[in-house]
Design an enzyme around this catalytic site. Structure first.
Site, PDB file in Angstrom:
ATOM      1  N   HIS A  93      40.980  42.944   6.483  1.00 35.57           N
ATOM      2  CA  HIS A  93      42.035  43.318   7.424  1.00 35.57           C
ATOM      3  C   HIS A  93      41.468  44.048   8.630  1.00 35.57           C
ATOM      4  O   HIS A  93      41.238  45.252   8.576  1.00 35.57           O
ATOM      5  CB  HIS A  93      43.003  44.222   6.676  1.00 35.57           C
ATOM      6  CG  HIS A  93      44.424  43.999   7.034  1.00 35.57           C
ATOM      7  ND1 HIS A  93      44.874  42.966   7.805  1.00 35.57           N
ATOM      8  CD2 HIS A  93      45.529  44.692   6.700  1.00 35.57           C
ATOM      9  CE1 HIS A  93      46.174  43.036   7.923  1.00 35.57           C
ATOM     10  NE2 HIS A  93      46.589  44.084   7.257  1.00 35.57           N
TER      11      HIS A  93
ATOM     12  N   SER B 100      47.998  40.587   3.132  1.00 36.24           N
ATOM     13  CA  SER B 100      48.456  41.640   4.022  1.00 36.24           C
ATOM     14  C   SER B 100      48.981  41.024   5.305  1.00 36.24           C
ATOM     15  O   SER B 100      48.329  40.181   5.903  1.00 36.24           O
ATOM     16  CB  SER B 100      47.291  42.574   4.327  1.00 36.24           C
ATOM     17  OG  SER B 100      47.682  43.543   5.261  1.00 36.24           O
TER      18      SER B 100
END
Length: 200
Positions: free
Chosen positions: A81, A134
């Site tokens: 991420h 995510s």
């Protein structure tokens, strides 16, 4: 002021979501060693592990927009991420190939790509590593009754593969490939035994 918002989810409870693949996708897994990850991508109207709540109507709107990117084969995601609102093509590991709302849940299907990051993702899955997903987006937030509410200016950017989801139920279902390969091995053992009994 708009800020980068990142949320982590567990895709499927127990990591297996076999019922989301089409017959053509299951054939691609069996015959072409394709790998798909499926499950919950995000949850609306629920306070997540980051103490943020995404109103379901905002998620519905963003899913409709994101579905256009899916249709155009542009819905890419990265392994891990990053702290950027830009998708770095050098780190792309997967492509979202389907996305839909199931009540307040955002559900989806991703194809693992044959990129360096995709190969790392495949190796992690083959090793039994439990991975999550995510969301990454830009938007404003406000504080209300002890929680952070995502505002109407939220824009969904992508879904990334991560090790720690913040929302229960957002671990990706990656076992389809392993389960199918195990079934092929079992079928081959049965055929070999039958050939031994009956003779060639």
């Amino acid at each position: 002021m708009a800020q980068l918002l990142r949320e982590f989810y567990e895709l499927c409870e127990g990591g297996v979501c076999q019922d989301l693949l089409t017959e053509a996708e299951k054939t691609a897994v069996r015959e072409n060693n394709a790998m798909f990850i499926t499950g919950k991508l995000q949850e609306g109207d629920t306070v997540n592990g980051n103490m943020r709540k995404y109103p379901a109507e905002i998620m519905e709107r963003e899913v409709k927009k994101y579905a256009e990117m899916v249709k155009d084969n542009r819905a890419l995601g990265e392994l891990d991420h990053p702290d950027s609102s830009i998708i770095n093509l050098a780190n792309v590991s997967h492509m979202v190939i389907d996305i839909w709302m199931d009540g307040p849940s955002v559900m989806g299907k991703c194809k693992v790509l044959d990129t360096p990051s995709g190969q790392i993702l495949r190796s992690l899955v083959d090793a039994g590593v439990k991975i999550g997903i995510s969301s990454r987006g830009m938007g404003s937030v406000s504080e209300q009754q002890g929680m952070t509410i995502v505002e109407d200016d939220f824009q969904l950017i992508c879904f990334d593969i991560v090790s720690e989801p913040s929302t229960p139920g957002a671990f990706m279902g990656l076992s389809e490939n392993k389960l199918m390969n195990e079934q092929v091995l079992k079928n081959n053992k049965v055929l070999n035994l039958l050939n031994e009994i009956v003779g060639d």
